[in-house]
Design an enzyme around this catalytic site. Structure first.
Site: not given
Ligand code: GAL
Length: 730
Positions: A478, A545
Site C-alpha cells: 500500500d 477506499d
Molecule cells: C489504505 C488502504 C486500505 C487499508 C488501509 C490500512 O490506504 O487503501 O485498504 O489497507 O490503508 O491503513
C-alpha cells in the site's frame, strides 16, 4: 460580513468560512479579527482548495445570526442545532468561545489519538443557553486536526436550525437474525427530550408482484432514549417493501421511509457433495501448494483422487491439497467427494508455469471490519468461521491481515517485528495452511503505512524473506507513506517513479521459494492497470477506499471500472476494493453494512461481473444467513471465477438502466441488468438484444434464484439500486 444566508428561513445555511492553518486556542474567541483569513468552502476538504496536504491543524470561523423568528417557528424550542457535515479527522467546536462539542481525540489530548472522519457532526446547545446571542452576530469556531490528507470540513454546507418536534424524529428499521422466526422492526426515534406521539401507518407490498400484502395503523409515542417499536414476522424468501409514515399529532407534520428487509434468493445447497470452485489452479514450479477443494454438502465427507500426480497429497477430511510439482506443464486429475448422501467428481488441472491467480482471489481481509484493531485472535476467529460456516466450500481461501500487525520498531538486525496483538505469525501461517487456507499480509513501500505502522522502505529484501519464513501467500503493498519519500518534484512527473517501489519489491518476492500473490494498492495512480503486469502484479487497486454506502459503491463499481475491462486477465486483475457486506466498521464497533439488501445483491453481482478480487470485509464470526446467501451462491461465484477471465463491459447505459455483460468460458454470457435509480424499472431484454450483440436466446438462467427463465417473456422488474443477474446462451 455575516455568511448566513436567509434571515428567518430555517435552517440557516453556511457555505463558506474564514480559515487559517495552524493552531491557537485564541482563535475560538469571538472578538478576534478574522477578516484577513482565507475563505474556504466548507463542503470540500482543505486539500482540494489549495491548503497543503501536510497541514495538521486548521481553524474555521463562521459568523451567523440566529433570529428570534427562528425560535418562534419551532414548536419544540428545546435546542439550537449545528450540522457540520463530516470532518477529517478530529474536531472541537466552539460557540462564542465556549466548547460545545468534540468528535475523536487529537494528539495531546488525554487518551489515544482517534480519527473519526466518517462520523456525521451534529452538535446541539439548549435554546436557553445565555451564550447564544439572538438577533446578533455569533461566531462558530471549528478546530480541526488531520493526521494525513485529506483534511478539514467536507460533506455538505453547515446548517443551523432550531428544530421542531418532528425534526427530532426518525424512522428506522432493523431485523432479527433468527433463522426460525425472522422478523423486522420499525422504530420511531426521538432525539429530543419532549415526547412525541402520533400515528404510524405501514403498507407492506410484495415488491416482485406489486401486490399489497397488508396495511397496519398504530398510535405510538416516543421520547429520548425510548423509541416506539413495532415488530412484525415475515417470510425471508419474499422481497417485501415496507412503506412507513408517521404523522405527529400536534403539528400534523409527517415523516416517512421505505424499507426492504433482507431476503434470500440463493437456494439451499444440496446435502450431497457439490464442487463449487474453478477447476484450475496456477502454481510456479517447485512452489508449495496450499489449496482446498471447495465442496458443499453434509459432513463428514471424504475428498480423494484416484489419479493424483506424484508429489501431491489430499487431506481426505478437509480437502486440503498440499505438496509441489517441480516441472512445468498441465496436471489433470479427478477429485471425488463422497458423503452419506452421494458422490460428486470434478476434473481438476494444476497449471505449473509462470502464472498464478488464474481466477480472482477469494477470501477475507481484516480491514473493513476491524481496521487498526485487528489481532491474531480476531483473524483466527474469522478463518475458523470461514470453514465452519461453509465459505471455504465455495473457494474462499485467503485470510489476509491488513494494517496494524507491525511493532513500532524493527528488531536489532533490521527485520520487521510484530506487535503484541500478533504473538506468532509463523504459527498463524501454519495453522491456516493445515486447513488448506492461505495467509496474506500487508505493508507499504513507504516508511509508514496508512495506519501509521512501519512500512518496508529500505528493508524490502528483508521483509520479503520474513514473509517467506512465515509462509505468506499474499502481499498487499500500500503506497501511503511512500508519498513522503517520493523522490523529487521532477521525478514525480514520471510514471517510472510510481512503478519503481513496486518493481523493487516484486524482485524480492520472486526470489522467495513460494508463490506470493502480489496485490498493488495505490488507488489507481498513473493508470496502474496499464503497468500492473509489468511489475508482475496479480491485482491492482483501481480506486480509493470503499465504504458501505451506495454512493461509494456506485462510484467505485459503476463509474470508475467502466473503461477497465481490457486490462483484466488470468493472473492480473483490476481490484475495485474489498466487499462491504455483513458486519463492517473499520474499528471495534461493528455495524450491519449500510447497503440495502438490493444494493448488496448489486454489489456482489457487479463484483462477479468485474472479475474483481472477492475479499470479504466483514467479521465472519458474526455472519448472518443473508450474507451467507450473498457470498455462497455457486452460480454467481462461477461468473467471478470463470476461467476465461474476461471482465464485464458496460454495454448499455440508458437513463437509470445499465447492462454489463461478460463472455464465459462455456460460450454463454453473464448479464447484469442494473437499476441505478431510485424508482422501479421494468426492462425488457429483447429491447437491448442488438446493442448486446445477442442474436437469439436459447436459454436464460436467473443466477440468484438458480432457475431457468422463459425465453419468450424477457421483461424484468428491476428494483431501485437492484439487479437482475442472468446467464444467457444463444
Ligand atoms: C489504505 C488502504 C486500505 C487499508 C488501509 C490500512 O490506504 O487503501 O485498504 O489497507 O490503508 O491503513
Amino acid at each position: 460580513m455575516a455568511f448566513a444566508a436567509g434571515v428567518c428561513a430555517q435552517p440557516l445555511t453556511i457555505s463558506t468560512a474564514w480559515f487559517k492553518a495552524g493552531d491557537s486556542k485564541e482563535w475560538s474567541n469571538p472578538q478576534i479579527d478574522d477578516s484577513a483569513w482565507k475563505t474556504l468552502d466548507v463542503s470540500r476538504t482543505w486539500d482540494s482548495q489549495g491548503i497543503p496536504s501536510s497541514t495538521k491543524f486548521g481553524w474555521y470561523r463562521m459568523h451567523f445570526t440566529p433570529t428570534k423568528a427562528m425560535l418562534e417557528q419551532s414548536d419544540l424550542k428545546e435546542v439550537i442545532e449545528f450540522d457540520l457535515g463530516t470532518i477529517d479527522d478530529v474536531d472541537e467546536v466552539y460557540l462564542n468561545g465556549k466548547l460545545i462539542g468534540k468528535t475523536g481525540n487529537m494528539p495531546g489530548d488525554t487518551g489515544a489519538y482517534a480519527a473519526m472522519f466518517y462520523v456525521p457532526r451534529k452538535y446541539t446547545v439548549p435554546v436557553n443557553d445565555k451564550n447564544i446571542k439572538w438577533d446578533a452576530d455569533n461566531v462558530l469556531a471549528v478546530r480541526c486536526y488531520s493526521d494525513n490528507a485529506p483534511g478539514g470540513m467536507f460533506g455538505g454546507n453547515v446548517k443551523i436550525n432550531v428544530p421542531s418536534r418532528i425534526d427530532g424524529c426518525t424512522l428506522s428499521f432493523s431485523e432479527t437474525d433468527s433463522t426460525n422466526k425472522p422478523s423486522y422492526s420499525v422504530s420511531l426515534n426521538n432525539t429530543y427530550k419532549s415526547p412525541v406521539s402520533g400515528t404510524l401507518k405501514l403498507e407492506i407490498t410484495d415488491a416482485e408482484t406489486g401486490k399489497v400484502i397488508s396495511n397496519i395503523e398504530k398510535k405510538i409515542s416516543a421520547r429520548d432514549g425510548k423509541p416506539a417499536i413495532i415488530t412484525l414476522p415475515y417470510d425471508r424468501s419474499k422481497c417485501l417493501r415496507i412503506k412507513a409514515q408517521f404523522t405527529e399529532a400536534k403539528s400534523g407534520k409527517t415523516i416517512s421511509g421505505n424499507y426492504t428487509p433482507k431476503y434470500i434468493l440463493t437456494p439451499e445447497a444440496p446435502a450431497a457433495p457439490r464442487f463449487n470452485t474453478a477447476p484450475v489452479y496456477g502454481v510456479r514450479p517447485g512452489s508449495p501448494i496450499h489449496f482446498r477443494f471447495g465442496v458443499s454438502g453434509d459432513r463428514p465427507m471424504k475428498i480423494t483422487s484416484p489419479d493424483l500426480p506424484a508429489g501431491l497429497e489430499i487431506n481426505p477430511e478437509n480437502g486440503a491439497l498440499s505438496g509441489s510439482l517441480a516441472k512445468e506443464g498441465d496436471y489433470t486429475f479427478t477429485v471425488v467427494a463422497t458423503n452419506d448422501k452421494g458422490e460428486a467428481s470434478q476434473q481438476f488441472t494444476i497449471k505449473v508455469g509462470n502464472r498464478i491467480a488464474l481466477t480472482p482471489p477469494m477470501g477475507w481481509n481484516s480491514w473493513n471490519c476491524w481496521g487498526l484493531s485487528v489481532s491474531q485472535d480476531k483473524v483466527m476467529a474469522s478463518a475458523q468461521a470461514l470453514i465452519d460456516k461453509g465459505l471455504a466450500d465455495y473457494g474462499y481461501a485467503y485470510i489476509n491481515v491488513d494494517d496494524a500487525w507491525e511493532a513500532p520498531a524493527r528488531n536489532a538486525d533490521g527485520t520487521i517485528a510484530v506487535n503484541e496483538k500478533f504473538p506468532d505469525m509463523k504459527a498463524l501461517g501454519d495453522w491456516l495452511h493445515e486447513r488448506g487456507l492461505k495467509f496474506g499480509i500487508y505493508s507499504s513501500p513507504g516508511d509508514y503505512t496508512c495506519g501509521g505502522y512501519l512500512g518496508s522502505l529500505d528493508h524490502e529484501k528483508q521483509d520479503a524473506e520474513t514473509y517467506n519464513s512465515w509462509g505468506v501467500d499474499y502481499l498487499k503493498y500500500d503506497w501511503c507513506g511512500y508519498v513522503h519519500k517520493h523522490v523529487n518534484e521532477a521525478d514525480k512527473k514520471t510514471v517510472a517513479s510510481y512503478v519503481r517501489p513496486y518493481l523493487l519489491m516484486e524482485g524480492y518476492l520472486r526470489e522467495q521459494p513460494r508463490d506470493i500473490f502480489y496485490s498493488l494498492c495505490q488507488y489507481g495512480m498513473e493508470d496502474v492497470w496499464k503497468w500492473g503486469d509489468f511489475v508482475d502484479a496479480n491485482s491492482w487497486r483501481t480506486t480509493g477506499d470503499i465504504t458501505d454506502t451506495w454512493e461509494s459503491m456506485y462510484d467505485i463499481g459503476f463509474v470508475q471500472q467502466a473503461d477497465l475491462y481490457p486490462y483484466a486477465h488470468p493472473g492480473g486483475w483490476n481490484d475495485p476494493d474489498m466487499l462491504i457486506v455483513g458486519k463492517v466498521g473499520w474499528s471495534n464497533n461493528l455495524r450491519d453494512s449500510r447497503l440495502t439488501p438490493d444494493e448488496q445483491y448489486t454489489h456482489i453481482s457487479l463484483w462477479s461481473l468485474l472479475a474483481a478480487n472477492m475479499l470479504i470485509g466483514c467479521d465472519l464470526a458474526q455472519l448472518d444467513d443473508f450474507t451467507i446467501n450473498l457470498l455462497c451462491n455457486n452460480e454467481v461465484n462461477a461468473v467471478n471465477q470463470d476461467i476465461l477471465g474476461k471482465q464485464a463491459k458496460r454495454d448499455v447505459e440508458d437513463g437509470d438502466i445499465q447492462i454489463w455483460s461478460r463472455p464465459l468460458s462455456d460460450g454463454s454470457r453473464a448479464i447484469g441488468i442494473f437499476n441505478v435509480g431510485t424508482e422501479d424499472k421494468t426492462v425488457n431484454l429483447k429491447d437491448y438484444m442488438g446493442t448486446l450483440g445477442l442474436k437469439n436466446l436459447k436459454s436464460i438462467r436467473d443466477l440468484w434464484r438458480q432457475k431457468d427463465l422463459p425465453t419468450d417473456d424477457t421483461s424484468y422488474l428491476v428494483l431501485p439500486h437492484g439487479v437482475k443477474f442472468i446467464k444467457v446462451t444463444e
